[in-house]
Design an enzyme around this catalytic site. Structure first.
Site, PDB file in Angstrom:
ATOM      1  N   ARG A 263      44.719  -7.186  24.961  1.00 16.38           N
ATOM      2  CA  ARG A 263      46.135  -6.949  25.233  1.00 16.38           C
ATOM      3  C   ARG A 263      46.486  -7.131  26.729  1.00 16.38           C
ATOM      4  NH1 ARG A 263      49.078  -3.751  21.821  1.00 16.38           N
ATOM      5  NH2 ARG A 263      47.142  -2.889  21.042  1.00 16.38           N
ATOM      6  N   CYS A 329      62.113  -9.838   2.604  1.00 18.59           N
ATOM      7  CA  CYS A 329      62.552  -8.853   1.611  1.00 18.59           C
ATOM      8  C   CYS A 329      61.749  -7.561   1.714  1.00 18.59           C
ATOM      9  CB  CYS A 329      62.408  -9.444   0.223  1.00 18.59           C
ATOM     10  SG  CYS A 329      63.223 -11.015   0.122  1.00 18.59           S
TER      11      CYS A 329
HETATM   12  C1  LIG Z   1      40.252  -5.057  19.706  1.00 20.96           C
HETATM   13  C2  LIG Z   1      39.050  -4.899  20.533  1.00 20.96           C
HETATM   14  C3  LIG Z   1      39.111  -5.106  21.918  1.00 20.96           C
HETATM   15  C4  LIG Z   1      40.379  -5.433  22.648  1.00 20.96           C
HETATM   16  O1  LIG Z   1      41.272  -4.388  22.672  1.00 20.96           O
HETATM   17  P1  LIG Z   1      42.563  -4.451  23.606  1.00 20.96           P
HETATM   18  O2  LIG Z   1      43.225  -3.168  23.393  1.00 20.96           O
HETATM   19  O3  LIG Z   1      43.382  -5.593  23.149  1.00 20.96           O
HETATM   20  O4  LIG Z   1      42.107  -4.629  25.017  1.00 20.96           O
HETATM   21  C5  LIG Z   1      37.926  -4.997  22.635  1.00 20.96           C
HETATM   22  N1  LIG Z   1      36.763  -4.693  22.023  1.00 20.96           N
HETATM   23  C6  LIG Z   1      36.667  -4.476  20.698  1.00 20.96           C
HETATM   24  C7  LIG Z   1      35.367  -4.153  20.103  1.00 20.96           C
HETATM   25  C8  LIG Z   1      37.812  -4.569  19.916  1.00 20.96           C
HETATM   26  O5  LIG Z   1      37.722  -4.335  18.595  1.00 20.96           O
END
Ligand SMILES: *Cc1c(COP(=O)(O)O)cnc(C)c1O
Length: 410
Positions: A263, A329
């Site tokens: 993110r 929908c």
């Molecule tokens: C989803 C995930 C991330 C990334 O998470 P963010 O919140 O997008 O930074 C990192 N490591 C693992 C193991 C994940 O499942």
């Protein structure tokens, strides 16, 4: 991101994802720099946005990849990330996925249960290799985020508790086909406070020390992802404070820090642009109906997530509250409720902000809607990085099947 939205929409139509590729590189560099002077690997969590062009840009900057399926591993490889920078995580992996990952020589298979460890050992034995593994520790810490994106509590399906982790390391250390060189935790997503991560890091680094005492040498300390971003007016984690805190908790350990942001790298580098179809009023509410929908961007429906919504129209002060909804929908098909918006007309543009992460990757074909096109902006120029999905694209795998049996007369 400075773009001429009108001309982009004229060229690519809506709904449309637009990403600022300069911003993606900047984010990467900022985080990498925060760990300067330490051995570190920033492994981008591919699930946040797995477009090949996005991964390629990060690969060029030096990023690794954190993957949760063999499909993501293959995307990372295709985009030019070297196998020794790829980690394969996730609570469930098919034998075929394990085999392929081992054959491709990725850095680490991240394990989340004893049963999974045994499967990996069996497959590694078949291939006559020694699998490099890390174990995901669930430190039972509340990351204070949305329950759907909280992963570090014992009630969540992720990882194993400290005692189990230790037993697994001892087993793996003795195994001819397992090489336990990493440790991992990831307690949730969109975390805006350092404290829960600090607590987790202390618990996990203590385990590394106790493993060292019995000659199990952990070389990779993987702190997961989860760095929160600003969607609204959140005050979130600063990369330098984050790295200082981590470095403090692992004092005395000679490890490479792996960080897996998803993110953080993408969310605010992307917008989603949709067109107003028309407005509709009933006795109690005003609805703005747009051509994008929950199949394009599901976060508001799925997590009740907030995305800033802006009407791209010439200044009108005459704003009233409206729900911005798509054509699907489902009552859950909305982007925002009670949003202050001016009066809108057919073809006015609406921008949904912070849509770069968990936007397109969660898109579906629900209601037989083709997925949006994606466009990159680099140094002020626009480049298409995924074509809009056509009706033919959507039915291709059905059309590929023998249909003669459906035409029987009896
Ligand atoms: C989803 C995930 C991330 C990334 O998470 P963010 O919140 O997008 O930074 C990192 N490591 C693992 C193991 C994940 O499942």
């Amino acid at each position: 991101m400075k773009v001429d939205l009108k001309s982009l929409v004229k060229k690519y139509d809506t709904p449309l994802y637009i990403y600022d590729f300069n911003a993606i590189s900047d984010r990467y560099k900022e985080l990498k720099k925060a760990f300067e002077g330490k051995k570190s690997l920033i492994s981008y969590a591919v699930k946040a946005n797995s477009n090949l062009a996005v991964i390629r840009t990060l690969a060029k900057n030096g990023a690794g990849a954190d993957c949760v399926s063999i499909g993501e591993v293959n995307r990372a490889l295709k985009a030019g990330i070297k196998p020794y920078k790829i980690i394969f995580s996730g609570v469930g992996k098919r034998d075929e996925e394990i085999r392929e990952a081992l054959e491709k020589g990725i850095l680490l298979l991240n394990l989340e249960s004893e049963a999974e460890m045994k499967r990996v050992e069996l497959v590694a034995n078949e291939l006559k290799v020694k699998a490099r593994i890390s174990i995901r520790v669930n430190p039972n810490i509340d990351p204070k985020t949305h329950p759907y994106i909280s992963t570090g509590l014992h009630e969540n399906k992720f990882g194993v508790d400290i005692n189990m982790a230790k037993r697994m390391y001892i087993y793996a250390h003795k195994s001819e086909h397992l090489n336990p060189i990493g440790i991992h935790f990831h307690i949730g997503s969109q975390i805006t406070e350092l404290e829960p991560i600090r607590e987790a890091s202390i618990i996990v680094s203590d385990l590394v020390r106790s493993l060292k005492a019995i000659n199990i040498d952990i070389k990779f300390f993987d702190i997961g992802g989860g760095i929160g971003v600003v969607y609204d007016d959140e005050i979130t984690i600063n990369p330098k404070d984050y790295s200082d805190m981590i470095i403090e908790t692992i004092k005395g350990l000679d490890v490479t820090i792996i960080c897996e942001p998803g993110r953080y790298m993408l969310a605010n580098a992307g917008i989603f642009v949709t067109k107003v179809l028309y407005e509709k009023m009933n006795e109690s509410r005003r609805f703005v109906i747009v051509d994008g929908a929950m199949n394009d961007l599901i976060r508001p429906s799925l997590y009740n997530a907030y995305h800033k919504i802006e009407a791209f129209v010439d200044g009108s002060d005459d704003v009233t509250k409206a729900d911005v909804v798509g054509p699907i929908c489902e009552s859950g098909d909305f982007f925002g409720k009670d949003i202050e918006l001016p009066k809108l007309k057919h073809n006015d543009l609406i921008i949904i902000h912070s849509a770069g992460a968990y936007g397109f990757t969660m898109a579906s074909n629900y209601n037989t809607r083709g997925r949006s096109a994606e466009v990159a902006i680099l140094d002020g120029k626009d480049y298409i990085i995924r074509q809009r999905e056509s009706f033919e694209d959507q039915i291709r795998l059905e059309e590929a099947c023998d249909t003669s049996w459906q035409n029987r007369e009896d």
